[in-house]
Scaffold this motif. Sequence first.
Motif, PDB file in Angstrom:
ATOM      1  N   TRP A   1      42.932 -15.849 -17.669  1.00  0.00           N
ATOM      2  CA  TRP A   1      42.606 -14.742 -16.772  1.00  0.00           C
ATOM      3  C   TRP A   1      43.831 -13.883 -16.479  1.00  0.00           C
ATOM      4  O   TRP A   1      43.720 -12.655 -16.418  1.00  0.00           O
TER       5      TRP A   1
ATOM      6  N   VAL B   1      44.204 -11.661 -19.643  1.00  0.00           N
ATOM      7  CA  VAL B   1      43.218 -10.600 -19.893  1.00  0.00           C
ATOM      8  C   VAL B   1      43.314  -9.495 -18.846  1.00  0.00           C
ATOM      9  O   VAL B   1      43.024  -8.336 -19.142  1.00  0.00           O
ATOM     10  N   VAL B   2      43.698  -9.844 -17.629  1.00  0.00           N
ATOM     11  CA  VAL B   2      43.868  -8.807 -16.599  1.00  0.00           C
ATOM     12  C   VAL B   2      45.046  -7.912 -16.949  1.00  0.00           C
ATOM     13  O   VAL B   2      45.000  -6.683 -16.743  1.00  0.00           O
TER      14      VAL B   2
ATOM     15  N   GLU C   1      46.185  -7.216 -19.941  1.00  0.00           N
ATOM     16  CA  GLU C   1      46.019  -6.457 -21.176  1.00  0.00           C
ATOM     17  C   GLU C   1      45.459  -5.067 -20.891  1.00  0.00           C
ATOM     18  O   GLU C   1      44.606  -4.892 -20.015  1.00  0.00           O
TER      19      GLU C   1
ATOM     20  N   PRO D   1      40.104  -4.279 -22.318  1.00  0.00           N
ATOM     21  CA  PRO D   1      39.356  -5.476 -21.939  1.00  0.00           C
ATOM     22  C   PRO D   1      38.818  -6.235 -23.150  1.00  0.00           C
ATOM     23  O   PRO D   1      38.504  -5.654 -24.179  1.00  0.00           O
TER      24      PRO D   1
ATOM     25  N   VAL E   1      35.098  -9.480 -17.573  1.00  0.00           N
ATOM     26  CA  VAL E   1      36.364  -8.793 -17.858  1.00  0.00           C
ATOM     27  C   VAL E   1      36.170  -7.293 -18.008  1.00  0.00           C
ATOM     28  O   VAL E   1      36.934  -6.497 -17.442  1.00  0.00           O
ATOM     29  N   GLY E   2      35.162  -6.875 -18.768  1.00  0.00           N
ATOM     30  CA  GLY E   2      34.939  -5.443 -18.980  1.00  0.00           C
ATOM     31  C   GLY E   2      34.703  -4.681 -17.692  1.00  0.00           C
ATOM     32  O   GLY E   2      35.414  -3.713 -17.388  1.00  0.00           O
TER      33      GLY E   2
ATOM     34  N   HIS F   1      37.864  -4.717 -15.480  1.00  0.00           N
ATOM     35  CA  HIS F   1      38.878  -3.786 -15.981  1.00  0.00           C
ATOM     36  C   HIS F   1      38.552  -2.358 -15.551  1.00  0.00           C
ATOM     37  O   HIS F   1      39.450  -1.586 -15.198  1.00  0.00           O
TER      38      HIS F   1
ATOM     39  N   ILE G   1      39.546  -1.962 -11.973  1.00  0.00           N
ATOM     40  CA  ILE G   1      41.001  -1.884 -11.845  1.00  0.00           C
ATOM     41  C   ILE G   1      41.479  -0.457 -12.113  1.00  0.00           C
ATOM     42  O   ILE G   1      42.288   0.094 -11.360  1.00  0.00           O
ATOM     43  N   GLY G   2      40.955   0.141 -13.184  1.00  0.00           N
ATOM     44  CA  GLY G   2      41.366   1.498 -13.528  1.00  0.00           C
ATOM     45  C   GLY G   2      40.862   2.546 -12.564  1.00  0.00           C
ATOM     46  O   GLY G   2      41.616   3.437 -12.143  1.00  0.00           O
TER      47      GLY G   2
ATOM     48  N   LEU H   1      47.937  -4.707  -9.742  1.00  0.00           N
ATOM     49  CA  LEU H   1      47.952  -5.856 -10.645  1.00  0.00           C
ATOM     50  C   LEU H   1      48.749  -7.041 -10.105  1.00  0.00           C
ATOM     51  O   LEU H   1      48.349  -8.192 -10.310  1.00  0.00           O
TER      52      LEU H   1
END
Length: 246
Positions: free
Chosen positions: A62, A65-66, A68, A71, A77-78, A81, A84-85, A91
């Motif tokens: 985890w 992947v966070v 990166e 995603p 995850v997708g 992500h 997050i954006g 982060l």
Amino acid sequence: MSLEACAEIVRRGDPDRFASVMAAPLAARSRLFPLYAFNLEVARAPWVSKEPMIGEMRLQWWRDVVAEPAPRAHEVVGPFHAVIGAAGLPLPVIDRLIEARLHDVYGATFADAEAFSTYLDDTAGGLMWLASVACGGSDETAARALGWASGLANYLRAVPELEARGRQPLPDGRPQAVQALAQEGLRRLRAAKGRVPVAAALAAWQARGLLAQVAREPRVVADGAMGLSEFARRGGLLWAAFTGRV
């Protein structure tokens, strides 16, 4: 990789938090469900195996992947992500939230009250701050205070189960020490009142009632008797959503 999948994960694994999101404004749900699904996946990771190395590997996955930029193909995850954006989630806070769960992997006793407080701040406090940012909040101190208190209430409810798993969950399990923890949680709730976006704060809607119960009678923790009536739970959430007061 959809919002619906994240919502279903939260509904199955964290029904109280699911209810809080459903009581929040519609616009907040697309950000909160992926965040809470991510949190649930991370919180579960230490418990999937009795082998600590497996739990540590899952947490490291985890963290990777966070961090990166693109995603991976994963139902949480997708969408996470994307949040997050879109929300500009910090982060380092996410990474610390994951790292803090290493305590659950190895099950070590908290060294002292400060170590326990740090754990609550990094996990529940960090999550509330992320939820607040996702909902447009800017008061980190208030968000972390609210999250700490809510996390404490949830953790105290889990104490009997943790003890059944052979853990020593509290640095000091004496009734007077547990009572002092509950009183500190109530103090933090008062300090945070009205300073966190309602959509994020709704996740803490039971904290005040639960901590007040422990402050009155701390032995309910060891007895596994913490809890609000169904009327208090439902009514409390509706009142919080309607008034914006948690």
